[in-house]
Design an enzyme around this catalytic site. Structure first.
Site, PDB file in Angstrom:
ATOM      1  N   HIS A  54       7.912  16.870 -17.702  1.00  0.00           N
ATOM      2  CA  HIS A  54       8.895  17.045 -18.771  1.00  0.00           C
ATOM      3  C   HIS A  54      10.032  16.048 -18.522  1.00  0.00           C
ATOM      4  CE1 HIS A  54      11.246  19.752 -21.597  1.00  0.00           C
ATOM      5  NE2 HIS A  54      12.199  19.029 -21.057  1.00  0.00           N
TER       6      HIS A  54
ATOM      7  N   GLU B 186      27.080  20.755 -21.149  1.00  0.00           N
ATOM      8  CA  GLU B 186      26.171  20.739 -22.294  1.00  0.00           C
ATOM      9  C   GLU B 186      26.548  21.816 -23.310  1.00  0.00           C
ATOM     10  OE1 GLU B 186      22.268  21.439 -20.776  1.00  0.00           O
ATOM     11  OE2 GLU B 186      22.482  20.043 -19.123  1.00  0.00           O
TER      12      GLU B 186
ATOM     13  N   HIS C 127      26.626  25.343 -21.371  1.00  0.00           N
ATOM     14  CA  HIS C 127      26.290  25.350 -19.951  1.00  0.00           C
ATOM     15  C   HIS C 127      27.149  24.276 -19.311  1.00  0.00           C
ATOM     16  CE1 HIS C 127      22.615  27.002 -21.988  1.00  0.00           C
ATOM     17  NE2 HIS C 127      23.038  27.996 -21.234  1.00  0.00           N
TER      18      HIS C 127
HETATM   19 FE   LIG Z   1      20.706  21.713 -19.480  1.00  0.00          FE
END
Ligand SMILES: [Fe+2]
Length: 451
Positions: A304, A353, A377
């Site tokens: 990912h 974020e 976050h």
């Molecule tokens: Fe993140």
């Protein structure tokens, strides 16, 4: 002997292809446009007398000596000095600027909010702005603020500009018209717009109520990210960005201009509309972009990649590779990775974020992160998939799977984001958000083999 080509053997294009009425394609192009014939001087910027009795004026979005400089030459009915009179301070209590650090608010943590509901109160673009977080310092032109706008009323004889910032607008509900000095941008969900620092405009409601997200960028302007080994294609293609054609009004009516300047708001009264630019040319302009044109690139065998692979626009901070703001898009895409935990992995990040959901379901949080909702976050605070997403991703049979009908985004900044009192106390904070990780149990017992 070379003979000149017969001009009659060439079939010339009659009109540009792929342009949308009212817009010009390209990112950061040196555009030129005129709403009246011959209003734009040719071959020079500052003729002794402009056609139609217009005034020539330069709007500089960078220092004169920046490389490349970004500026636009405007040819207008009145010079901007006529759109500015004595100033009076006003209060817009919900629109905050950094630094906005409340000693009673804890910003450290993982936070998630339901959509901020509309109120019965009529709100316009200025009064309906609700600041969720701020980062950096507006006075030193570093950092940003994240807002949610709730707009039900059009601005009438009311105009605004921010000297502090460019605004990245991400609609989630309703349609808005930005009538700017340099032309008209109509905006709906799945599109974004950038309104540059210093540009005057009013916002009208085409279809309400309107709600969405705003990233207020105090720093260097948004630009397209470096593509590295990806090369020239995919991601956001420059041709899909649209700047408006010139549009003006010649309206003599008492009007108010509100200016955001160093985090404070001021008004000035004038007797006419300031949207009086008949023609312009330059590379400092508002623009829109349809997020459905974003071509995502990702892993096609295993693992990912970092979410930076989905960057649409980036605003540099001066430290290479470390953005003041990255605008990142999570849209429909195919997942094909083999033997891979496919959702975003658990992590901590020096960047902070803030995410918003435009529509659909986000893969790392199947429940709770709903359209119109927001999550934060913050710097170095751990986060990742909830229990449901972890189990599904860990134990399902992996075949090609389309993440369909989904569009979320992230405003990611190198600076910690501080919650405003509104975000902490008035917005619909989900008190149980951190419980989404509670049921992740210890599976380790020293026995080898995948569990
Ligand atoms: Fe993140």
């Amino acid at each position: 002997m070379n003979r000149p080509t017969d001009p009659h053997s060439l079939t010339q294009a009659a009109t540009p292809v792929g342009t949308h009425a009212g817009y010009m394609p390209g990112f950061g192009n040196d555009f030129e446009t005129e709403a009246l014939p011959d209003a734009l001087p040719q071959g020079m910027n500052s003729p002794q007398r402009c056609n139609y009795g217009l005034y020539g004026e330069q709007l500089s979005g960078t220092a004169f000596t920046a490389n490349p400089p970004e500026r636009t030459w405007c040819y207008r009915i009145r010079p901007s000095v006529k759109h500015s009179h004595r100033y009076e301070k006003i209060d817009l209590p919900y629109w905050k600027s950094a630094p906005c650090i409340d000693p009673d608010v804890i910003s450290l943590g993982q936070y998630r909010w339901d959509p901020v509901p509309h109120s019965d109160e009529g709100l316009n673009w200025m009064t309906g702005m609700r600041t969720m977080t701020t980062a950096g310092d507006v006075n030193t032109q570093v950092g940003m603020a994240c807002h949610i706008y709730l707009v039900t009323e059009s601005m009438v004889d009311d105009y605004f500009f921010s000297a502090d910032s460019e605004l990245l607008v991400v609609p989630q509900e309703g349609r808005l018209r930005f009538a700017t000095e340099l032309g008209i941008i109509d905006l709906e969900p799945k599109e974004i717009a950038i309104i540059p620092r210093g540009l005057l405009y009013r916002v009208e409601v085409l279809e309400g109520p309107a709600r969405g997200f705003v990233c207020e960028n105090y720093g260097q302007k948004f630009e397209l990210p470096g593509r590295g080994p990806i090369g020239a294609n995919c991601m956001a293609n420059p041709r899909d960005f649209k700047a408006p054609v010139a549009a003006y009004e010649d309206r003599e009516t008492p009007s108010t201009v509100t200016i955001k300047w160093c985090g404070q708001f001021h008004t000035t009264k004038i007797g006419h509309s300031p949207l009086d630019v008949v023609a312009w040319h330059g590379n400092y302009a508002p623009y829109k972009y349809d997020l459905r044109n974003y071509c995502p690139v990702g892993a096609i065998l295993f693992d990912h990649p970092d979410p930076s692979i989905f960057t649409v626009l980036t605003a540099p901070s001066g430290q290479p590779g470390t953005a003041n703001i990255d605008f990142v898009l999570f849209r429909e895409r195919w997942m094909v990775m083999e033997d891979t935990f496919r959702p975003p992995w658990y992590h901590k990040n020096i960047m902070s974020e803030l995410m918003g959901n435009i529509y659909g379901q986000y893969d790392a949080k199947p429940q709770g992160f709903v359209p119109g909702g927001t999550s934060l976050h913050n710097m170095m605070i751990p986060h990742g998939p909830d229990r449901e997403a972890f189990d599904k991703a860990s134990y399902s049979n992996l075949g090609p799977e389309k993440l369909d009908k989904t569009m979320s985004f992230m405003f990611e900044t190198r600076f910690p984001q501080h919650l405003t009192p509104f975000a902490a106390n008035e917005a619909p904070l989900q008190d149980d958000y951190i419980d989404c990780w509670t049921s992740l149990e210890k599976k380790f017992d020293g026995t080898p083999g995948k569990k």
